[in-house]
Design an enzyme around this catalytic site. Structure first.
Site, PDB file in Angstrom:
ATOM      1  N   GLN A   1       0.840  -1.215   0.000  1.00  0.00           N
ATOM      2  CA  GLN A   1       0.000   0.000   0.000  1.00  0.00           C
ATOM      3  C   GLN A   1       0.870   1.259   0.000  1.00  0.00           C
ATOM      4  OE1 GLN A   1      -3.146   0.749  -0.396  1.00  0.00           O
ATOM      5  NE2 GLN A   1      -3.905  -1.344  -0.576  1.00  0.00           N
ATOM      6  N   SER A   2       1.935   1.262  -0.764  1.00  0.00           N
ATOM      7  CA  SER A   2       2.855   2.404  -0.788  1.00  0.00           C
ATOM      8  C   SER A   2       2.220   3.648  -1.407  1.00  0.00           C
ATOM      9  CB  SER A   2       4.106   2.025  -1.588  1.00  0.00           C
ATOM     10  OG  SER A   2       4.895   3.172  -1.853  1.00  0.00           O
ATOM     11  N   ASN A   3       2.212   4.737  -0.631  1.00  0.00           N
ATOM     12  CA  ASN A   3       1.760   6.026  -1.173  1.00  0.00           C
ATOM     13  C   ASN A   3       2.811   6.593  -2.111  1.00  0.00           C
ATOM     14  OD1 ASN A   3      -0.615   6.241   0.631  1.00  0.00           O
ATOM     15  ND2 ASN A   3       0.960   6.363   2.220  1.00  0.00           N
TER      16      ASN A   3
END
Ligand SMILES: *Cc1c(COP(=O)(O)O)cnc(C)c1O
Length: 341
Positions: A75-77
């Site tokens: 879930q890397s921004n």
């Protein structure tokens, strides 16, 4: 600090707003808490990586890259903002995602930021948790290079001296805004991970002699390691900016008491902080970074750690897109769906 000396693709919606959170401040009964809205940097639901990418992507363009690569957690921004930035300037994007949490939740694996990576047209590959991701990225990049692509690789979180320029610049923006408003800032608090945000801020604040203490709330590493990571990057960033020597070791402060079980695993206090910000200020935090940062801020205010402060700025680093990968973590009983059954 003269940032126009560095190439930059200035697409962020800057300056971001600096606003008081008076309902939340009253509820907490401590200093007045302000929020710096870097969740609103304008790029695909915003976030702090946009400021770093303005400088990183300019370097990619200068070297004639046609493919940009980066890496992060599922879930890397940062991966999502890189995918969006690449789309915006017409570059291809390939990302490596590390399974740091081993979650089997389909929302975690395919919704939120992962869905946005897809929408922006990035290709992605997964790697097991514990992989040396920066090394793995270079291996994959070399495969693309062998096939004739011009690849620019960005380290996790965009945290190198080029990316950190974005936050040295943000420090100048914050102080300038506060000066115009007549606001005396007693402290800045934010979530710290790959270290570029805090490193850039501390360089900027020190180079301006702003005399504003900065506190990073950790989301992964232990305190000594986190502070060392920030300090090292701050030294390199100051060097790049031509102000070597402005940052001392004691300027770098991290509190890592709010990590909980580990990176990307929300604590009960993090979930409570997210609900509080949503219900008192209509502001969306995220379950990996800003929620833990806010949980730290709330706890430290309640313990009167900041009792000498009148005004604290919480830097909102973004990440709300990840909420949609974590809905099962909340006590959300899906009332509308139950009614329809
Ligand atoms: C990456 C990130 C951070 C941490 O910033 P670093 O520069 O990696 O320390 C904080 N909040 C959010 C929402 C992020 O995506």
């Amino acid at each position: 600090m003269h940032f126009s000396r560095f190439p930059r693709v200035a697409i962020g919606h800057l300056p971001t707003a600096l606003e008081p959170m008076d309902r939340l401040s009253e509820k907490l009964g401590g200093p007045r808490i302000w929020i710096k809205r870097d969740d609103c940097t304008g790029l695909s639901t915003g976030g702090n990586k946009t400021r770093k990418l303005e400088f990183l992507m300019a370097e990619a363009q200068e070297m004639g890259a046609d493919l940009v690569m980066t890496q992060g957690a599922t879930q890397s921004n940062h991966a999502r903002q890189t995918a969006a930035f690449a789309a915006r300037i017409g570059m291809d994007c390939h990302i490596l995602l590390e399974d740091r949490t081993a979650s089997k939740d389909p929302n975690y694996n395919y919704n939120g930021n992962v869905f946005l990576d897809y929408l922006h047209g990035a290709s992605a590959e997964k790697r097991p948790g514990g992989t040396d991701m920066n090394a793995e990225m270079e291996t994959v990049a070399n495969r693309f290079r062998a096939a004739g692509r011009k690849v620019y690789t960005i380290p996790g979180g965009g945290s190198n001296p080029t990316g950190a320029l974005g936050y040295a610049n943000a420090a100048m923006e914050i102080v300038q805004q506060a000066n115009v408003m007549g606001l005396k800032i007693d402290r800045i608090v934010h979530a710290t991970g790959s270290a570029g945000t805090q490193a850039g801020l501390v360089v900027g604040l020190k180079a301006m002699n702003a005399n504003i203490p900065l506190l990073g709330i950790g989301v992964r590493a232990a305190k000594a390691q986190q502070e060392e990571n920030v300090y090292k990057l701050a030294l390199a960033t100051a060097e790049k900016l031509g102000c070597a020597g402005v940052v001392e070791r004691e300027d770098v402060k991290a509190n890592t008491d709010y990590v909980g079980e580990g990176y990307g695993i929300p604590t009960p206090e993090c979930l409570q902080a997210i609900e509080m910000f949503a219900r008192y200020e209509a502001i969306l935090l995220d379950p990996v970074y800003s929620g833990k940062g806010a949980a730290g801020l709330i706890d430290l205010v309640s313990k009167r750690e900041f009792s000498g402060d009148k005004n604290i700025v919480f830097l909102h680093t973004g990440g709300a897109a990840a909420l949609f990968g974590y809905t099962d973590s909340f006590g959300y009983d899906k009332p509308a769906m139950q009614a329809a059954e």
